[in-house]
Design an enzyme around this catalytic site. Sequence first.
Site, mmCIF file in Angstrom:
data_model
loop_
_atom_site.group_PDB
_atom_site.id
_atom_site.type_symbol
_atom_site.label_atom_id
_atom_site.label_comp_id
_atom_site.label_asym_id
_atom_site.label_seq_id
_atom_site.Cartn_x
_atom_site.Cartn_y
_atom_site.Cartn_z
ATOM 1 N N GLU A 36 14.738 -18.408 -9.490
ATOM 2 C CA GLU A 36 14.589 -16.841 -9.590
ATOM 3 C C GLU A 36 13.916 -16.688 -11.217
ATOM 4 O O GLU A 36 12.969 -15.886 -11.249
ATOM 5 C CB GLU A 36 15.702 -16.165 -9.536
ATOM 6 C CG GLU A 36 15.652 -14.578 -9.978
ATOM 7 C CD GLU A 36 14.753 -13.940 -9.099
ATOM 8 O OE1 GLU A 36 14.276 -12.544 -9.279
ATOM 9 O OE2 GLU A 36 14.226 -14.322 -8.131
ATOM 10 N N LYS B 299 5.309 -4.126 -3.895
ATOM 11 C CA LYS B 299 7.085 -4.262 -3.939
ATOM 12 C C LYS B 299 7.568 -4.485 -2.523
ATOM 13 O O LYS B 299 8.436 -5.425 -2.487
ATOM 14 C CB LYS B 299 7.237 -2.899 -4.481
ATOM 15 C CG LYS B 299 8.712 -2.413 -4.485
ATOM 16 C CD LYS B 299 9.331 -3.445 -5.585
ATOM 17 C CE LYS B 299 10.662 -3.092 -6.057
ATOM 18 N NZ LYS B 299 11.158 -4.019 -6.959
ATOM 19 N N HIS C 178 11.793 -38.238 -10.180
ATOM 20 C CA HIS C 178 11.027 -38.354 -8.922
ATOM 21 C C HIS C 178 9.643 -37.545 -8.933
ATOM 22 O O HIS C 178 9.303 -37.055 -7.931
ATOM 23 C CB HIS C 178 11.843 -37.704 -7.584
ATOM 24 C CG HIS C 178 13.332 -38.611 -7.538
ATOM 25 N ND1 HIS C 178 13.250 -39.730 -6.864
ATOM 26 C CD2 HIS C 178 14.359 -38.124 -7.841
ATOM 27 C CE1 HIS C 178 14.638 -40.250 -6.842
ATOM 28 N NE2 HIS C 178 15.220 -39.138 -7.455
ATOM 29 N N ASN D 189 -1.152 1.760 6.968
ATOM 30 C CA ASN D 189 -0.571 0.450 6.120
ATOM 31 C C ASN D 189 -0.199 -0.258 7.385
ATOM 32 O O ASN D 189 0.110 0.216 8.376
ATOM 33 C CB ASN D 189 0.640 0.952 5.417
ATOM 34 C CG ASN D 189 0.450 1.707 4.197
ATOM 35 O OD1 ASN D 189 -0.606 1.832 3.715
ATOM 36 N ND2 ASN D 189 1.687 2.205 3.669
ATOM 37 N N GLY D 190 -0.465 -1.607 7.061
ATOM 38 C CA GLY D 190 -0.293 -2.520 8.179
ATOM 39 C C GLY D 190 -1.492 -3.520 8.503
ATOM 40 O O GLY D 190 -2.550 -3.451 7.749
ATOM 41 N N GLU E 95 5.348 -14.048 -11.845
ATOM 42 C CA GLU E 95 5.146 -12.697 -11.170
ATOM 43 C C GLU E 95 4.436 -12.004 -12.226
ATOM 44 O O GLU E 95 3.241 -11.458 -12.113
ATOM 45 C CB GLU E 95 6.405 -12.139 -10.943
ATOM 46 C CG GLU E 95 6.689 -12.673 -9.402
ATOM 47 C CD GLU E 95 8.031 -11.561 -9.135
ATOM 48 O OE1 GLU E 95 8.106 -11.274 -7.645
ATOM 49 O OE2 GLU E 95 8.897 -11.591 -9.690
ATOM 50 N N LYS F 212 10.058 -14.990 -11.844
ATOM 51 C CA LYS F 212 10.289 -13.711 -12.572
ATOM 52 C C LYS F 212 8.971 -13.970 -13.642
ATOM 53 O O LYS F 212 8.242 -13.156 -13.880
ATOM 54 C CB LYS F 212 11.585 -13.392 -13.355
ATOM 55 C CG LYS F 212 12.530 -12.726 -12.636
ATOM 56 C CD LYS F 212 11.980 -11.414 -12.367
ATOM 57 C CE LYS F 212 12.383 -10.829 -11.109
ATOM 58 N NZ LYS F 212 11.873 -11.313 -9.883
ATOM 59 N N CYS G 20 0.845 -1.027 -0.058
ATOM 60 C CA CYS G 20 0.119 0.134 0.015
ATOM 61 C C CYS G 20 0.916 1.439 -0.026
ATOM 62 O O CYS G 20 2.088 1.258 0.110
ATOM 63 C CB CYS G 20 -1.141 0.015 1.208
ATOM 64 S SG CYS G 20 -1.894 -1.420 1.521
ATOM 65 N N ARG H 168 4.089 0.117 -5.421
ATOM 66 C CA ARG H 168 3.876 -0.744 -4.206
ATOM 67 C C ARG H 168 2.863 -1.787 -4.106
ATOM 68 O O ARG H 168 2.833 -2.673 -3.253
ATOM 69 C CB ARG H 168 3.724 0.017 -2.857
ATOM 70 C CG ARG H 168 4.774 1.150 -2.878
ATOM 71 C CD ARG H 168 4.682 1.966 -1.676
ATOM 72 N NE ARG H 168 4.479 1.342 -0.405
ATOM 73 C CZ ARG H 168 5.634 1.198 0.463
ATOM 74 N NH1 ARG H 168 6.751 1.328 0.089
ATOM 75 N NH2 ARG H 168 5.452 0.682 1.699
ATOM 76 N N TRP I 178 -4.117 -2.269 -0.690
ATOM 77 C CA TRP I 178 -3.831 -3.543 -1.026
ATOM 78 C C TRP I 178 -4.510 -4.377 -0.070
ATOM 79 O O TRP I 178 -4.254 -4.428 0.973
ATOM 80 C CB TRP I 178 -2.520 -3.916 -1.205
ATOM 81 C CG TRP I 178 -2.086 -5.312 -1.928
ATOM 82 C CD1 TRP I 178 -2.115 -5.279 -3.349
ATOM 83 C CD2 TRP I 178 -1.807 -6.393 -1.351
ATOM 84 N NE1 TRP I 178 -1.757 -6.820 -3.362
ATOM 85 C CE2 TRP I 178 -1.742 -7.575 -2.441
ATOM 86 C CE3 TRP I 178 -2.188 -7.095 -0.065
ATOM 87 C CZ2 TRP I 178 -1.428 -8.649 -2.104
ATOM 88 C CZ3 TRP I 178 -1.892 -8.365 0.082
ATOM 89 C CH2 TRP I 178 -1.648 -9.253 -0.834
#
Length: 614
Positions: free
Chosen positions: A487, A609, A510, A104-105, A494, A491, A2, A27, A75
Amino acid sequence: MCGIVGFTGRENALPVLIKGLYSLEYRGYDSAGVAAFTKEGLRVVKTQGRIANLEEKIKEEGGLCCTCGIGHTRWATHGEPSDRNSHPHLGGKDGMGKVAVVHNGIIENYQDLRTRLEKHGYAFQSETDTETVAHLIDYLHTGKQEDLAQTVLAAVQRIRGSYALGVVSLDNPDEIVAARRDNPLVIGLGKEENMIASDITAIISRTDRYIILDDNEVAIVRPDGVTVMNEFGETLDKPVQTVTWDMSAAEKGGYEHFMIKEIMEQPKAVGDTVRPRIQNDSILFEECGLTDERLREIENIHIVACGSALHAGMVGKRVIESMCRVRCSAEVASEFRYENPIIGKKDLCIVVSQSGETADTLAAMRLAKQAGAFTVAIVNVVSSTIAREADGVLYTWAGPEIAVATTKAYSAQLAALYMISVRIARVRGHISIGDEKALCAELRRLPRLIEQTLACKEQMQRIATRYANRASVFFLGRGLDYAAALEASLKLKEISYVHSEAYAAGELKHGTISLIEKGTLVVALATQPALFEKTVSNIREVVSRGASVVLVTTDDFTGDESVCRHIVRLPKCLSEFSASLSIIPLQLLAYYVAVERSCDVDKPRNLAKSVTVE
């Protein structure tokens, strides 16, 4: 997560608030709103969706002219994305909002507070925890305390959880009260105007001077000055800091998206991180507390991080153990903090975070400090919470990273971990002075090698165009290549919303190989010469089941290339540092797949973010 912005000054606050909200889009958010003082009183306009929707709604409602106001991009955590759950929230009875709050939080005891406030006649209009804060402040303000800042101090003492708060009241129409605990908040200092914001990007267009609020502090922000108090109401003398980068660093600079701009900025980010720390062919870390004596005494190393930072840590773990022969672990911060980890007083805990505000990473670092370990933070944001609380800090000078999906900060984190590896190896006698000199030369070469690797841009765009419609993509690698594959997979998922998974290539038999069918795209990484043959064997296994393979490998690859549909060649590089090159084409692949699928590259859905809540 947020974004908060607030402005109080002599000119119309609305354009400043809107511009600040746009600068905080990276963000992550699903709704936006503003609260401002007008001739009609305290007015709130908010809506689900993008900031452009908010601008349109403000126009429909006749505009908004004010000199003091607060804004927010939300958010969703408590309550679905909707107009009524959007911030700001009003506090007051009978629909008469006297107080407005952005937050925020997460307020952990909001249900208990809500029940108590309902008994005092407060009716809730949303499902959020934040509305509880607004009503609590109104209750304390009207019944117990007239001074808004003292009211906020009293309110936060009743709150359990994390918060960054911006509060305005009809009683003080040119004043914003700000408070924080475990969520970032800065105060921008201007001439006859001042601001609050979640981070510097929202204030840089107005001022380069700022104050950072610390946990449990409250600030009174007026056009003519700022007063900061601690939890006891005592006035504090806070240091004023200056932004070291200009506004152009947070602009696209002619690129279509921030992500591709930041991909192309990686040579500079790595160079700026490495160059100042190599002097006379030796790596110096004295400024962050990593003295030779401390490095010699290390018994165990814990690398703790989340997301991409964790993947950098996984590369670092392998390089450290290989080069330094000291036991090293790389663990998810949210798991580390709850698993009662074994931490010794001679252990080193390296925490990695782009923002320096990641909640789980911060909590894990505090746990390590309590256990007596020496903590070093690898962060990108100067004076962030993790940077301030760590025993030592190693900044990655990547500059502001706006795209939600990290690229250049990740590459700078890798470089920082390489340097730590080299220094530990030298101090503990595992490499000679000549070896250290050669490794320093390789580190100095990395920016140039990354720049050469970026030349595959057009090739990756062609590959992305061909495979953008695939439902699933699999990444394979061994050792360092497996860490890089994790990674690369992150990417892709995302920003393109394509299902992708990364597997250690040796695990194919396996269970994983059952997912391979005709047309499946498999991206294989092979940068470790000792593992070339084994990787080719794994490639044959998926090709025989109909997969199309993209191989990312080095110029000196020795193996049967005929089994691969596409081969992406990297410049020759020391194998220990290969992850810095192999990730480049795969960042480009993710980017161009997302573009081909018309995704919002810089602001992918549901992501933020800086993850400042658990």
